[in-house]
Scaffold this motif. Structure first.
Motif, PDB file in Angstrom:
ATOM      1  N   ASN A  13       0.855  -1.184   0.000  1.00 26.13           N
ATOM      2  CA  ASN A  13       0.000   0.000   0.000  1.00 26.13           C
ATOM      3  C   ASN A  13       0.891   1.234   0.000  1.00 26.13           C
ATOM      4  N   VAL A  14       0.948   1.942  -1.107  1.00 23.72           N
ATOM      5  CA  VAL A  14       1.868   3.075  -1.259  1.00 23.72           C
ATOM      6  C   VAL A  14       1.087   4.301  -1.730  1.00 23.72           C
ATOM      7  N   PRO A  15       1.629   5.490  -1.488  1.00 21.72           N
ATOM      8  CA  PRO A  15       0.991   6.703  -2.034  1.00 21.72           C
ATOM      9  C   PRO A  15       0.874   6.607  -3.553  1.00 21.72           C
ATOM     10  N   ARG A  16      -0.180   7.218  -4.078  1.00 20.37           N
ATOM     11  CA  ARG A  16      -0.476   7.087  -5.499  1.00 20.37           C
ATOM     12  C   ARG A  16       0.112   8.248  -6.304  1.00 20.37           C
ATOM     13  N   ARG A  17       0.534   7.933  -7.513  1.00 18.17           N
ATOM     14  CA  ARG A  17       0.939   8.916  -8.515  1.00 18.17           C
ATOM     15  C   ARG A  17      -0.097   8.824  -9.633  1.00 18.17           C
ATOM     16  N   THR A  18      -0.991   9.790  -9.681  1.00 21.98           N
ATOM     17  CA  THR A  18      -2.194   9.665 -10.507  1.00 21.98           C
ATOM     18  C   THR A  18      -2.360  10.846 -11.448  1.00 21.98           C
ATOM     19  N   LEU A  19      -2.656  10.556 -12.696  1.00 24.35           N
ATOM     20  CA  LEU A  19      -3.053  11.564 -13.678  1.00 24.35           C
ATOM     21  C   LEU A  19      -4.524  11.367 -13.989  1.00 24.35           C
ATOM     22  N   VAL A  20      -5.315  12.413 -13.816  1.00 26.95           N
ATOM     23  CA  VAL A  20      -6.711  12.379 -14.256  1.00 26.95           C
ATOM     24  C   VAL A  20      -6.882  13.488 -15.283  1.00 26.95           C
ATOM     25  N   TYR A  21      -7.337  13.107 -16.487  1.00 28.01           N
ATOM     26  CA  TYR A  21      -7.470  14.084 -17.564  1.00 28.01           C
ATOM     27  C   TYR A  21      -8.835  13.942 -18.225  1.00 28.01           C
ATOM     28  N   GLY A  22      -9.276  14.988 -18.873  1.00 25.34           N
ATOM     29  CA  GLY A  22     -10.569  14.987 -19.549  1.00 25.34           C
ATOM     30  C   GLY A  22     -10.863  16.395 -20.045  1.00 25.34           C
ATOM     31  N   HIS A  23     -12.052  16.585 -20.593  1.00 23.96           N
ATOM     32  CA  HIS A  23     -12.430  17.900 -21.099  1.00 23.96           C
ATOM     33  C   HIS A  23     -12.716  18.856 -19.947  1.00 23.96           C
ATOM     34  N   GLN A  24     -12.660  20.159 -20.239  1.00 26.61           N
ATOM     35  CA  GLN A  24     -12.880  21.160 -19.211  1.00 26.61           C
ATOM     36  C   GLN A  24     -14.292  21.065 -18.658  1.00 26.61           C
ATOM     37  N   GLY A  25     -14.410  21.322 -17.344  1.00 23.05           N
ATOM     38  CA  GLY A  25     -15.725  21.368 -16.715  1.00 23.05           C
ATOM     39  C   GLY A  25     -16.299  20.041 -16.309  1.00 23.05           C
ATOM     40  N   VAL A  26     -15.561  18.947 -16.485  1.00 22.08           N
ATOM     41  CA  VAL A  26     -16.119  17.638 -16.167  1.00 22.08           C
ATOM     42  C   VAL A  26     -16.036  17.335 -14.670  1.00 22.08           C
ATOM     43  N   GLY A  27     -15.166  18.032 -13.930  1.00 21.80           N
ATOM     44  CA  GLY A  27     -15.087  17.834 -12.488  1.00 21.80           C
ATOM     45  C   GLY A  27     -13.783  17.237 -11.994  1.00 21.80           C
ATOM     46  N   LYS A  28     -12.706  17.403 -12.758  1.00 20.64           N
ATOM     47  CA  LYS A  28     -11.417  16.793 -12.400  1.00 20.64           C
ATOM     48  C   LYS A  28     -10.840  17.399 -11.117  1.00 20.64           C
ATOM     49  N   THR A  29     -10.853  18.738 -11.033  1.00 22.62           N
ATOM     50  CA  THR A  29     -10.274  19.401  -9.863  1.00 22.62           C
ATOM     51  C   THR A  29     -11.104  19.128  -8.622  1.00 22.62           C
ATOM     52  N   THR A  30     -12.412  19.101  -8.768  1.00 19.24           N
ATOM     53  CA  THR A  30     -13.281  18.769  -7.634  1.00 19.24           C
ATOM     54  C   THR A  30     -12.991  17.355  -7.135  1.00 19.24           C
ATOM     55  N   PHE A  31     -12.801  16.417  -8.046  1.00 17.62           N
ATOM     56  CA  PHE A  31     -12.426  15.046  -7.674  1.00 17.62           C
ATOM     57  C   PHE A  31     -11.114  15.048  -6.895  1.00 17.62           C
ATOM     58  N   ALA A  32     -10.121  15.769  -7.392  1.00 18.71           N
ATOM     59  CA  ALA A  32      -8.813  15.798  -6.733  1.00 18.71           C
ATOM     60  C   ALA A  32      -8.894  16.428  -5.353  1.00 18.71           C
ATOM     61  N   SER A  33      -9.761  17.439  -5.194  1.00 14.36           N
ATOM     62  CA  SER A  33      -9.860  18.156  -3.920  1.00 14.36           C
ATOM     63  C   SER A  33     -10.365  17.270  -2.787  1.00 14.36           C
ATOM     64  N   LYS A  34     -10.973  16.147  -3.113  1.00 13.17           N
ATOM     65  CA  LYS A  34     -11.535  15.256  -2.097  1.00 13.17           C
ATOM     66  C   LYS A  34     -10.517  14.262  -1.545  1.00 13.17           C
ATOM     67  N   TRP A  35      -9.301  14.296  -2.092  1.00 13.02           N
ATOM     68  CA  TRP A  35      -8.245  13.438  -1.559  1.00 13.02           C
ATOM     69  C   TRP A  35      -7.804  13.977  -0.204  1.00 13.02           C
ATOM     70  N   PRO A  36      -7.190  13.129   0.634  1.00 14.48           N
ATOM     71  CA  PRO A  36      -6.906  13.555   2.006  1.00 14.48           C
ATOM     72  C   PRO A  36      -5.925  14.725   2.084  1.00 14.48           C
ATOM     73  N   ASP A  37      -6.292  15.724   2.918  1.00 14.99           N
ATOM     74  CA  ASP A  37      -5.431  16.868   3.245  1.00 14.99           C
ATOM     75  C   ASP A  37      -4.710  17.396   2.006  1.00 14.99           C
ATOM     76  N   ALA A  38      -5.489  17.817   1.022  1.00  6.56           N
ATOM     77  CA  ALA A  38      -4.940  18.193  -0.283  1.00  6.56           C
ATOM     78  C   ALA A  38      -4.483  19.647  -0.313  1.00  6.56           C
ATOM     79  N   ILE A  39      -3.427  19.892  -1.068  1.00  8.99           N
ATOM     80  CA  ILE A  39      -2.950  21.240  -1.383  1.00  8.99           C
ATOM     81  C   ILE A  39      -2.846  21.363  -2.897  1.00  8.99           C
ATOM     82  N   LEU A  40      -3.457  22.398  -3.445  1.00 10.41           N
ATOM     83  CA  LEU A  40      -3.473  22.613  -4.895  1.00 10.41           C
ATOM     84  C   LEU A  40      -2.355  23.572  -5.286  1.00 10.41           C
TER      85      LEU A  40
END
Length: 241
Positions: A13-40
């Motif tokens: 069980n290791v920290p993840r290195r993740t790329l999430v991509y898609g068209h604008q407005g689909v909710g990528k940043t909102t998805f990322a913001s729900k990860w634990p103790d996130a900093i953008l």
């Protein structure tokens, strides 16, 4: 001390290195913001509507590198770079401003080298126990198969060398989109055509298909998740056995 003195066995069980991509407005940043103790770490504007802790807008690749290094020793558990393609644009602008000679593909190689330095900083963050999420926009590329076939495919909007580097580095590459279905519509003279209908749900894919690039390194990970249910995905990739 030898190499065999500290071997590991089984799934880690290791920290993840993740790329999430898609068209604008689909909710990528909102998805990322729900990860634990996130900093953008923003390389572009447009995150004001997302409930997430963020640094000021970063102006260059050196700023991004420095911000990641600050995060390594911080209390944050997730680092978000939004977006990775705007970060590459920064690199190209810097090369141009420096008067870097870009002929014969040297620009592509140097851009990938500089992107690699950013990923090295991200690796230090992972070693410190941080998840690293890269947000990207989607573009359509042409795939040329050795058997002579070719087709269009969705991929993250990076140049060829940087796309290959980032995709290989990541543990998971996730393609996010609106879930669609098709409906046959009758037209005049007995003709019909298929039209796309948005089903009203945002999803992401964890396994690549001819239509899009995606991948994962987690055993038995479902091929599709609801983009709004970040908790289910986070649990699936951080509690493997």
């Amino acid at each position: 001390m030898g190499f065999l003195d500290n071997v590991t066995t089984g799934i880690q069980n290791v920290p993840r290195r993740t790329l999430v991509y898609g068209h604008q407005g689909v909710g990528k940043t909102t998805f990322a913001s729900k990860w634990p103790d996130a900093i953008l770490l923003p390389t572009e504007d447009g995150f004001a509507h997302v409930n997430v802790t963020a640094t000021p807008l970063l102006k260059g690749s050196r700023d991004v590198y420095a911000a990641i290094m600050e995060c390594v020793s911080s209390e944050f558990k997730t680092i978000i770079i939004d977006s990775i393609d705007w970060l590459e644009n920064m690199v190209w602008n810097e090369l141009s401003e420096e008067g870097f000679k870009m002929d014969f593909g040297k620009g592509n190689l140097e851009a990938a080298r500089r992107m690699g330095k950013i990923l090295e900083a991200c690796d230090l963050a992972k070693q410190a126990g941080k998840h690293v999420l890269l947000i990207g926009h989607a573009t359509q590329i042409k795939v040329e198969h050795p058997n002579g076939m070719s087709w269009d495919q969705m991929a993250v909007n990076l140049t060829k060398h940087c796309r290959a580097l980032v995709s290989e580095w990541c543990d998971e590459v996730l393609f996010a989109e609106s879930e669609m279905t098709t409906k046959t519509q009758e037209e005049s003279f007995g003709k019909t055509r298929n039209i796309g209908i948005d089903k009203g749900r945002r999803i992401f894919h964890t396994v690549g298909k001819p239509a899009y690039q995606a991948k994962n390194r987690v055993p038995s990970l479902p091929e599709k998740f609801d983009l709004s249910d970040a908790e289910a995905y986070i649990s699936a990739v951080t509690n493997v056995s």
